[in-house]
Design a protein around this motif. Structure first.
Motif, mmCIF file in Angstrom:
data_model
loop_
_atom_site.group_PDB
_atom_site.id
_atom_site.type_symbol
_atom_site.label_atom_id
_atom_site.label_comp_id
_atom_site.label_asym_id
_atom_site.label_seq_id
_atom_site.Cartn_x
_atom_site.Cartn_y
_atom_site.Cartn_z
ATOM 1 N N MET A 1 0.845 -1.192 0.000
ATOM 2 C CA MET A 1 0.000 0.000 0.000
ATOM 3 C C MET A 1 0.885 1.250 0.000
ATOM 4 O O MET A 1 1.662 1.479 0.928
ATOM 5 N N ASP A 2 0.805 2.045 -1.068
ATOM 6 C CA ASP A 2 1.641 3.242 -1.184
ATOM 7 C C ASP A 2 1.131 4.383 -0.319
ATOM 8 O O ASP A 2 1.909 5.120 0.280
ATOM 9 N N LYS A 3 -0.184 4.552 -0.280
ATOM 10 C CA LYS A 3 -0.807 5.648 0.465
ATOM 11 C C LYS A 3 -1.685 5.071 1.568
ATOM 12 O O LYS A 3 -2.590 4.284 1.299
ATOM 13 N N VAL A 4 -1.405 5.459 2.808
ATOM 14 C CA VAL A 4 -2.235 4.984 3.915
ATOM 15 C C VAL A 4 -3.483 5.858 4.065
ATOM 16 O O VAL A 4 -4.550 5.376 4.441
ATOM 17 N N ILE A 5 -3.340 7.150 3.753
ATOM 18 C CA ILE A 5 -4.467 8.075 3.852
ATOM 19 C C ILE A 5 -4.561 8.891 2.563
ATOM 20 O O ILE A 5 -3.553 9.427 2.093
ATOM 21 N N ILE A 6 -5.765 8.969 2.018
ATOM 22 C CA ILE A 6 -6.022 9.811 0.842
ATOM 23 C C ILE A 6 -7.299 10.608 1.097
ATOM 24 O O ILE A 6 -8.356 10.031 1.362
ATOM 25 N N ALA A 7 -7.185 11.936 1.052
ATOM 26 C CA ALA A 7 -8.354 12.816 1.180
ATOM 27 C C ALA A 7 -8.496 13.630 -0.095
ATOM 28 O O ALA A 7 -7.515 14.182 -0.606
ATOM 29 N N GLU A 8 -9.722 13.682 -0.609
ATOM 30 C CA GLU A 8 -10.005 14.459 -1.819
ATOM 31 C C GLU A 8 -11.204 15.349 -1.562
ATOM 32 O O GLU A 8 -12.313 14.860 -1.330
ATOM 33 N N ASN A 9 -10.963 16.653 -1.561
ATOM 34 C CA ASN A 9 -12.026 17.642 -1.321
ATOM 35 C C ASN A 9 -12.813 17.322 -0.046
ATOM 36 O O ASN A 9 -14.046 17.448 -0.007
ATOM 37 N N LEU A 10 -12.088 16.931 0.986
ATOM 38 C CA LEU A 10 -12.708 16.492 2.241
ATOM 39 C C LEU A 10 -13.225 17.676 3.048
ATOM 40 O O LEU A 10 -12.485 18.619 3.333
ATOM 41 N N SER A 11 -14.483 17.615 3.428
ATOM 42 C CA SER A 11 -15.074 18.612 4.319
ATOM 43 C C SER A 11 -15.609 17.899 5.554
ATOM 44 O O SER A 11 -16.232 16.833 5.452
ATOM 45 N N LEU A 12 -15.355 18.497 6.727
ATOM 46 C CA LEU A 12 -15.763 17.906 8.000
ATOM 47 C C LEU A 12 -16.511 18.928 8.839
ATOM 48 O O LEU A 12 -16.130 20.105 8.883
ATOM 49 N N SER A 13 -17.565 18.465 9.499
ATOM 50 C CA SER A 13 -18.307 19.325 10.427
ATOM 51 C C SER A 13 -19.156 18.448 11.322
ATOM 52 O O SER A 13 -19.356 17.263 11.063
ATOM 53 N N TYR A 14 -19.662 19.052 12.405
ATOM 54 C CA TYR A 14 -20.550 18.340 13.317
ATOM 55 C C TYR A 14 -22.008 18.725 13.087
ATOM 56 O O TYR A 14 -22.911 17.974 13.427
ATOM 57 N N LYS A 15 -22.217 19.904 12.512
ATOM 58 C CA LYS A 15 -23.566 20.394 12.244
ATOM 59 C C LYS A 15 -23.697 20.685 10.757
ATOM 60 O O LYS A 15 -22.703 20.962 10.072
ATOM 61 N N GLU A 16 -24.916 20.691 10.273
ATOM 62 C CA GLU A 16 -25.161 20.766 8.834
ATOM 63 C C GLU A 16 -24.631 22.046 8.201
ATOM 64 O O GLU A 16 -24.101 22.026 7.100
ATOM 65 N N PHE A 17 -24.761 23.160 8.885
ATOM 66 C CA PHE A 17 -24.415 24.430 8.246
ATOM 67 C C PHE A 17 -23.111 25.042 8.773
ATOM 68 O O PHE A 17 -22.908 26.240 8.671
ATOM 69 N N GLU A 18 -22.254 24.210 9.351
ATOM 70 C CA GLU A 18 -20.940 24.693 9.769
ATOM 71 C C GLU A 18 -19.876 23.935 8.996
ATOM 72 O O GLU A 18 -20.118 22.838 8.516
ATOM 73 N N THR A 19 -18.717 24.516 8.863
ATOM 74 C CA THR A 19 -17.591 23.839 8.224
ATOM 75 C C THR A 19 -16.357 24.013 9.093
ATOM 76 O O THR A 19 -15.967 25.136 9.392
ATOM 77 N N ILE A 20 -15.767 22.886 9.495
ATOM 78 C CA ILE A 20 -14.543 22.922 10.292
ATOM 79 C C ILE A 20 -13.334 22.705 9.387
ATOM 80 O O ILE A 20 -12.356 23.445 9.450
ATOM 81 N N ILE A 21 -13.400 21.686 8.542
ATOM 82 C CA ILE A 21 -12.398 21.446 7.506
ATOM 83 C C ILE A 21 -13.096 21.587 6.159
ATOM 84 O O ILE A 21 -14.166 21.011 5.950
ATOM 85 N N SER A 22 -12.497 22.341 5.248
ATOM 86 C CA SER A 22 -13.170 22.644 3.983
ATOM 87 C C SER A 22 -12.354 22.192 2.773
ATOM 88 O O SER A 22 -11.219 22.658 2.570
ATOM 89 N N LYS A 23 -12.910 21.260 2.018
ATOM 90 C CA LYS A 23 -12.371 20.844 0.718
ATOM 91 C C LYS A 23 -10.862 20.568 0.767
ATOM 92 O O LYS A 23 -10.095 21.067 -0.058
ATOM 93 N N ALA A 24 -10.462 19.765 1.738
ATOM 94 C CA ALA A 24 -9.039 19.439 1.907
ATOM 95 C C ALA A 24 -8.653 18.255 1.029
ATOM 96 O O ALA A 24 -9.355 17.249 0.971
ATOM 97 N N SER A 25 -7.528 18.390 0.347
ATOM 98 C CA SER A 25 -6.984 17.296 -0.457
ATOM 99 C C SER A 25 -5.526 17.072 -0.058
ATOM 100 O O SER A 25 -4.713 18.000 -0.123
ATOM 101 N N PHE A 26 -5.225 15.879 0.387
ATOM 102 C CA PHE A 26 -3.855 15.544 0.781
ATOM 103 C C PHE A 26 -3.727 14.028 0.826
ATOM 104 O O PHE A 26 -4.721 13.301 0.798
ATOM 105 N N SER A 27 -2.497 13.559 0.878
ATOM 106 C CA SER A 27 -2.269 12.117 1.014
ATOM 107 C C SER A 27 -1.060 11.895 1.915
ATOM 108 O O SER A 27 -0.180 12.751 2.029
ATOM 109 N N ILE A 28 -1.055 10.746 2.566
ATOM 110 C CA ILE A 28 0.036 10.380 3.471
ATOM 111 C C ILE A 28 0.573 9.016 3.063
ATOM 112 O O ILE A 28 -0.177 8.033 2.989
ATOM 113 N N ASP A 29 1.864 8.976 2.774
ATOM 114 C CA ASP A 29 2.503 7.740 2.320
ATOM 115 C C ASP A 29 2.628 6.728 3.455
ATOM 116 O O ASP A 29 2.748 7.107 4.627
#
Length: 223
Positions: A1-29
């Protein structure tokens, strides 16, 4: 496995109309050592929670250990967690269990017999300098000792990935050094992927590492 973590346009929140992490794209080898920094409330712990399935992506895609985290089933999540070690800032040890049994927990979950898990636990307690405390209970130990127990527990089942949330934030210098040495050792000797959320990267760190910073909901790599 080359990449253990892959995020593409990842958005995270606890409530519907809030954004904590917005459209994050990154990878971890696989085998990388990664620090995630940011101010208090920036979303560091939220990101970490998404990596072990405590919260689901609001939008975008997230893969951890080859498992898609979007609407993950309970069985797949349980499978994934058997391959992940987690170190919480508040330890999350079982107070009614001895130190030895707390470290043994991932091995119990994975179905190992005591013949196999016993020697592994003794070896790890030796690494964290706590063999003499094996029969005690978490409330009898200092905060630094409890975090070292949590570190040993995270390593018990030889995980492919360790996620650590401010692992040395409230610790004395000796316990902090033990924790960092264990994380570095797991990374260099076992090729375990390490992701550490922290306010500050320690100056003593000796392994090459990747650094992501979270600000205003955005994640960017620091060169």
């Amino acid at each position: 496995m080359d990449k253990v973590i892959i995020a593409e346009n990842l958005s995270l929140s606890y409530k519907e109309f809030e954004t904590i992490i917005s459209k994050a794209s990154f990878s971890i080898d696989a085998g990388a050592f990664v620090f995630v920094t940011g101010a208090s409330g920036s979303g560091k712990s939220t990101l970490l929670k998404s990596l072990y399935g405590a919260i689901e992506p609001r939008a975008g895609q997230l893969m951890v250990g080859g498992v898609k985290m979007n609407r993950i089933s309970t069985s797949k999540l349980n499978f994934l967690r058997r391959h992940i070690g987690i170190v919480f800032q508040d330890y999350k040890l079982i107070k009614e269990w001895t130190i030895e049994k707390n470290v043994m927990l991932p091995l119990i979950i994975s179905g190992y017999t005591k013949d196999i898990s016993g020697p592994q636990v003794q070896k790890l307690l030796g690494h964290v300098k706590l063999i003499h405390q094996a029969g005690k209970y978490p409330p009898e130990l200092s905060g630094g000792e409890q975090q070292r127990v949590a570190m040993a527990r995270a390593l018990a089942h030889n995980p492919i990935l360790i996620l650590a949330d401010e692992p040395t934030g409230n610790l004395d210098e000796y316990s902090s050094e033990v924790i960092w040495n264990l994380l570095e050792g797991a990374n260099t000797q076992l090729k375990t992927t390490i992701v550490v959320v922290t306010h500050r990267i320690p100056s003593s760190i000796k392994v090459p590492y990747k650094h992501y910073h979270i600000e205003m909901g955005n994640i960017h790599e620091v060169s």
